[in-house]
Structures are given as structure tokens and as C-alpha cells.
Scaffold this active site. Structure first.
Site, mmCIF file in Angstrom:
data_model
loop_
_atom_site.group_PDB
_atom_site.id
_atom_site.type_symbol
_atom_site.label_atom_id
_atom_site.label_comp_id
_atom_site.label_asym_id
_atom_site.label_seq_id
_atom_site.Cartn_x
_atom_site.Cartn_y
_atom_site.Cartn_z
ATOM 1 C CD GLU A 272 -9.080 -0.362 1.125
ATOM 2 O OE1 GLU A 272 -9.669 0.598 0.975
ATOM 3 O OE2 GLU A 272 -8.248 -0.617 1.960
ATOM 4 C CD GLU A 489 -3.784 -1.132 0.764
ATOM 5 O OE1 GLU A 489 -3.872 -0.107 1.459
ATOM 6 O OE2 GLU A 489 -3.996 -1.061 -0.231
HETATM 7 C C1 NOJ Z 1 -5.973 1.663 1.402
HETATM 8 C C2 NOJ Z 1 -6.141 1.693 -0.108
HETATM 9 O O1 NOJ Z 1 -6.080 0.788 -0.750
HETATM 10 C C3 NOJ Z 1 -4.810 2.771 -0.449
HETATM 11 O O2 NOJ Z 1 -5.301 3.353 -1.685
HETATM 12 C C4 NOJ Z 1 -4.873 3.893 0.481
HETATM 13 O O3 NOJ Z 1 -3.668 4.726 0.019
HETATM 14 C C5 NOJ Z 1 -4.311 3.256 1.801
HETATM 15 N N1 NOJ Z 1 -5.407 2.671 2.180
HETATM 16 C C6 NOJ Z 1 -4.153 4.466 2.880
HETATM 17 O O4 NOJ Z 1 -5.262 5.332 3.157
#
Ligand code: NOJ
Length: 604
Positions: A272, A489
Site C-alpha cells: 500500500e 487483503e
Molecule cells: C492494510 C494494511 O496492509 C495492514 O497493515 C493493516 O493492518 C490492515 N490494512 C488493517 O488496517
């Protein structure tokens, strides 16, 4: 760094004996005047603390002194696994799993090469932050020094302690029949200073980790950078606010790729890069970090766009090296943070607001799928604040990925700001500048788009209906050149889960289970019914972990972690996840009985 205690003692002894000599001296001492220089000190003008030339133990100690005292876990050597059970406590017929959301795909079967599993990131799960020669990352510093910035004031010093417990974790994944594990490597474990000598113990750890994963038959999906920038690179030049970071990242990436490519199924260079906006740019620049490279106190948009610029360049350099020089064959990309955005009304202004939100999230890093450059909406609003890519750099960026990876958590409505887009664009002090759109998790009629998440994830509402059109939108409209897409994710933090005091209260995590079922059904519908080439899906997270500025108190795990005993327990959502994959043709490799009876089909 100050003097070591031995050196300090030597100074004290030397001074005392000099005084004694003077006292015994009856003749007046001869005074020779030394030459002194005067300067004007202003520590807040510092932009560089630590020249990156000294890679000694003393320099490493200096970095850790900057962070402050670290707590060491009771378990602090690698633990050999004990056998996993053939059955875990799990939901029964009295309250079985959440039923299917999209009946049309209930019988659809996924191919064996569909990439699926659970995800984590080094800083969020490993703990052991100063063990075996690791250097500090900025995320070791922040919870220790940025007072009250972490909601519950917890640190990542121990978190899930996976640095020592990974063998049991991997065996558990195997027993549950999970195909892949998406995790990240800690840059400062390999290069404690971000560059310079390699830390042999850190490399040995990851050698063992990859080996163990392979022995358990689990596919490795590897992220090179998940926000844990080595602190030395901040101290030296301000990390992602400086072009210097590109060479350091490329150097680190090449080492890791050359060593672990043979184990890896897919590579993500970055997690991200949009974090440059809502995370990196809000680091405490000008307070506990200097305001490097003129970003100014508090960072803000200058830090944000420098960070994004050098991140994409670093990604592109690694990608082109991997494909053209190293001749790597594994798919490589970076993970994106973006959400499906609906217009708040049928007005042209709200349609423009949607476009702006997409451009400022996905478009910012979309040069890979377009012409290698930034979207016009960014250039025309940000002007000189947005750095410029040369023609050569644009050519490097264009085409520098094999597939699109989206962390697709939620959906928003977007509207033009009350004063209008044009007024906002013309005024850098406008609170909505530079996006000049407002987003909301509440529909125009005032009802929320879905059930809300924990207060530590107030941005997150469960919105399964959004993920299906989002996958179509990305691949068919926004970036039609994208050949395939992975939901890298998706996940949910049940509200106030950390306040439950007993294991039974924690284990039936209904909202997360509902989220998992409904998102997976919609992802499958995008593939089967809408013809989107979705080739993978990863649930966040393997177990409860450190949720950045929300700390340990916001829980995203499909397994509960008891932070005292470090025992893990699969929650209902884990069984929801496994049963879903089993009913769609995957996950059959489980060596435990993980299937849960369907409501109404079991007779007493
Ligand atoms: C995306 C992120 O990559 C991760 O590090 C984070 O914990 C999750 N979102 C949940 O917020």
C-alpha cells in the site's frame, strides 16, 4: 552518542588527578590561551543526525538508545512445534456458520492455482524487535517516543512473538489446510542500518522461516516493504522524503529476491504505497523526527508526495531489474489501498468527486497501468508539490507489474465539498485539499453502508456488495490493461473485541465471520458471473496483531492470540474461511476436521 561509561570514568579520574596536582603546586600555573570557536546551535534545524558511514555495534546501540528500552518476551528462543490437534473447538449446529450470500455461485469450483490464504506483516506480528542484530525501524521508535499517538499506548516489542513461534504457526496453517501465507520481511533485520553490512543472524532466521514454510507445503507470498523503514535511513536523510531511499531499497530488494526467489510464489515490492498519505505524511515530522527535506512540521502533503514518488520509482527499478536482469519468473506487483466509491447523488459534481477520490488513491500509483505518469487531476491541483518523472522514469514505471493487487476492505460514498470542487482546488488551506472531495460510510439517506468495525478501525464498515463491482471497475474501466487481480487483503475488526474477558466471548466473532462469507461470495461472483480475472484472495489477518496507531487493542485476527501465554485459538471466522474454500474446491489438504455442520441439515 554520549561517551561510554568507561570513557566517562576515565575523564573523571583524569580531571581529579589534575586538580590534585594543581593543589600541590606552589608556583602559579602558566596559562596558555587555547583557541576556541563559536557557533550558533539550533537543533530544530537539524536535517541529518547520523552519517551512514559507521556500521559499528556502537552505532547500532545509538539507534536503539533513540528508541528507548525494549521489553523482551518470556519466550525468546525459537520454539519447536508440538503436534497440532486433529480437531479444534469450532462452531456447531446450534449456531453454525453464516449462510451463503450469493446462491448463484454456491456450487462454483475454483481452480487449484487460485492463490488464497491469510496475511500478516513483519512489524505487526514478529515481536523480538531488537533480537539477533536487528536494527530499529521507524515503527519501533514511534510507539516508544510519540507519546499518546498509539490509541492504547502499546508497543510492538512482543506482539504475537512470531519471530520465535513461527514453527507452530506454520504447522497450524498446514493442519488447517491453508494454501498460502502472505507475510513481509523486516528490512532492518537484514540490513540493520538500511544499507551496509548484512546481519547474518537475521538472514539465518528468514532462511529457517522459508525452509519451514516449504516443509509444511505452504506457498510464500512475500512483501518486501510493509512500512517498517529502517530508522537509520530517517536519521541519515529523511527516508522516503529523499531520492536516496531508492538506491537503498533496490539494494535491499535485490538481496532478498536473490536469496528467496526460489521459495516465493508471488512478490509484492510494497504494501500500500497509499500509506504515504494517511500514515507516512502524518509521522511526527518537526517534533520527534526532524522536518526533513523541507517537509515542514507535521509533514503533510509535501512529505506525502515525495514519499509516493520515490516509492513508485523504487518499485519500478526493482521490477525491471527482476524481469530484465535477474530474469525472474514469479509474478511481481505492489499492493494497493483503495475502496469502491459511489457518488452521493446524480450531480456532475459528485461524479467528479468520485473520480478525484479514485485518482488520488489508485491513480496516484497507476502509471504502471497507463503512461507511467500521474493523472492530470493530481498535476493540475498539486502543481509543483507533485514531483516530476523524467521521460526515462516514466518508461521504467509503465508496465512495471504483472497483476493488480488490491486491499479491498470497504466502500464509501463521495461528494463534492460544501464549498465546491473549484474553490477547494484554488485554496491550499482548504481542509479537503488536494482531493477536494468528501467521503462517508453513511448512505445519502443517513443509514450506514454496513455494520461498523472497532473504534480503532473507524474507517471500516462491512460492505460486501461493494467489492464485486469494485473488481469490475478496476479491471474493466479504470485500468483496462490489468490482466488479473488479486484481493491481497480483506478483513474486519469486530467492535470492542479486546474488551471481552473470556475465550468463549471472543471466539464467536459473528461480524468477522459474516464479512468473510459475504466478501468471498462477492469476489467469486465477480469472477464467475462478471468475468473478472480474480486470481487470489487473502484474509487479514492470520491472527490478532499490532494495528499501527490503534495498537494491540484493535483485533483483526482469524485466530485469537492470548498476549500472556501467546496461545492462538481459531475463531469462528477462521472456520467460515476454511469452509468457504472447501465448498469451492480448495482447502482439502487440511489434516484436521474443520468442517462445520450446516444449519438445518443435522438431526438431533
Ligand atoms: C492494510 C494494511 O496492509 C495492514 O497493515 C493493516 O493492518 C490492515 N490494512 C488493517 O488496517
Amino acid at each position: 552518542m554520549g561517551l561510554s561509561s568507561a570513557a566517562r570514568l576515565a575523564v573523571v579520574i583524569f580531571t581529579a588527578s589534575a586538580l590534585a596536582q594543581n593543589a600541590n603546586n606552589t608556583a602559579s600555573p602558566t596559562i596558555t590561551s587555547a583557541s576556541y570557536t563559536t557557533t550558533t546551535f539550533n537543533y530544530s534545524a537539524a536535517s541529518t543526525y547520523l552519517p551512514l558511514t559507521d556500521f559499528s555495534n556502537e552505532q547500532l546501540a545509538f539507534l536503539w538508545d533513540q528508541v528507548g528500552p525494549i521489553v523482551t518476551a518470556a519466550i525468546n528462543t525459537t520454539v519447536s512445534p508440538t503436534p497440532e490437534p486433529t480437531s479444534y473447538p469450532k462452531p456447531g449446529w446450534v449456531h453454525p456458520l453464516v449462510p451463503a450470500y450469493v446462491p448463484e455461485v454456491a456450487d462454483a469450483v475454483l481452480p487449484d492455482d487460485f492463490l488464497w490464504g491469510v496475511a500478516s506483516a513483519a512489524f505487526q506480528v514478529e515481536g523480538a524487535v531488537d533480537a539477533e542484530g536487528k536494527g530499529p525501524s521507524v515503527w519501533d521508535l514511534l510507539p516508544h517516543r510519540w507519546v499518546n499517538a498509539i490509541a492504547d499506548n502499546t508497543t510492538g516489542d512482543i506482539s504475537a512473538n512470531s519471530y520465535y513461534l513461527y514453527k507452530q504457526d506454520n504447522l497450524r496453517l498446514k493442519n488447517l489446510g491453508i494454501q498460502s501465507y502472505s507475510f513481509s520481511i523486516g528490512w532492518a533485520r537484514i540490513f540493520p542500518f538500511g544499507r551496509g553490512p548484512i546481519n547474518g543472524q537475521g538472514v539465518q532466521h528468514y532462511d529457517d522461516f522459508f525452509d519451514d514454510l516449504e516443509q509444511n507445503g505452504i506457498k510464500a507470498v512475500v512483501t518486501l516493504f510493509h512500512w517498517d523503514t529502517p530508522l537509520a535511513l530517517f536519521d541519515s536523510y529523511g527516508a522516503w522524503t529523499s531520492e536516496d531511499i531508492v538506491a537503498d531499497f533496490v539494494n535491499y530488494a535485490k538481496y532478498v529476491i536473490e536469496r528467496y526467489d526460489k521459495y516465493t510464489t508471488a512478490w509484492y515490492t510494497f504494501n500500500e504505497p497509499q500509506y504515504c498519505n494517511w500514515r507516512f505524511s502524518q509521522y511526527p515530522f518537526g517534533t520527534i523526527l526532524p522536518d526533513y527535506n523541507g517537509v515542514g512540521k507535521g509533514g503533510g502533503i509535501r512529505a506525502q508526495y515525495l514519499c509516493g514518488h520515490y516509492t513508485l520509482l523504487a518499485h519500478a527499478e526493482v521490477y525491471k531489474w527482476y524481469k530484465n536482469v535477474y530474469k525472474g519468473t514469479k509474478p511481481m506487483t505492489f499492493k494497493n489501498s483503495a475502496n469502491y466509491v459511489l457518488a452521493n447523488s446524480t450531480s456532475a459534481a459528485d461524479a467528479e468527486a468520485v473520480q478525484r477520490v479514485n485518482d488520488y488513491n489508485m491513480g496516484w500509483f497507476g502509471g504502471v497501468w497507463t503512461d507511467g505518469d500521474y493523472p492530470e487531476t493530481l498535476r493540475s491541483t498539486l502543481g509543483d508539490t507533485l514531483p516530476t518523472y523524467t521521460a526515462e522514469q516514466k518508461a521504467l514505471i509503465k508496465g512495471a507489474a504483472d497483476f493488480y493487487a488490491i486491499d479491498a476492505y470497504t466502500t464509501y460514498y463521495a461528494a463534492a465539498p460544501p464549498n465546491g470542487i473549484a474553490a477547494c482546488v484554488a485554496n491550499r488551506s482548504d481542509p479537503n485539499f488536494p482531493v477536494c472531495a468528501v467521503s462517508d460510510s453513511v448512505a445519502p439517506d443517513g443509514f450506514p453502508l454496513g455494520p461498523n468495525s472497532d473504534a480503532g478501525a473507524s474507517w471500516l464498515y462491512s460492505t460486501p456488495g461493494g467489492v464485486r463491482p469494485f473488481l469490475s471497475f478496476i479491471t474493466k474501466e479504470y485500468f483496462p490493461t490489468v490482466p488479473s487481480i488479486v484481493v491481497s487483503e480483506f478483513g474486519f475488526a469486530d467492535p470492542a473485541e479486546s474488551q471481552f474477558s473470556t475465550l468463549p466471548q471472543i471466539l464467536w466473532d459473528l461480524r468477522r465471520a459474516d464479512y468473510i462469507q459475504s466478501y468471498l461470495d462477492n469476489i467469486l461472483a465477480a469472477r464467475v458471473l462478471d468475468g473478472v480475472n480474480v486470481t487470489g484472495a487473502f484474509a487479514w489477518a492470520i491472527y490478532d496483531n499490532y494495528e499501527w496507531t490503534s495498537g494491540l487493542g484493535t483485533k483483526f485476527g482469524l485466530q485469537y492470540v492470548n498476549l500472556t501465554s501467546q496461545e492462538r485459538h481459531p475463531k469462528a471466522s477462521m472456520f467460515q474461511f476454511l469452509n468457504w474454500f472447501q465448498s469451492h474446491g480448495l482447502g482439502k489438504g487440511s489434516t484436521a476436521n474443520v468442517s462445520v455442520p450446516t444449519y438445518g441439515r443435522v438431526r438431533m
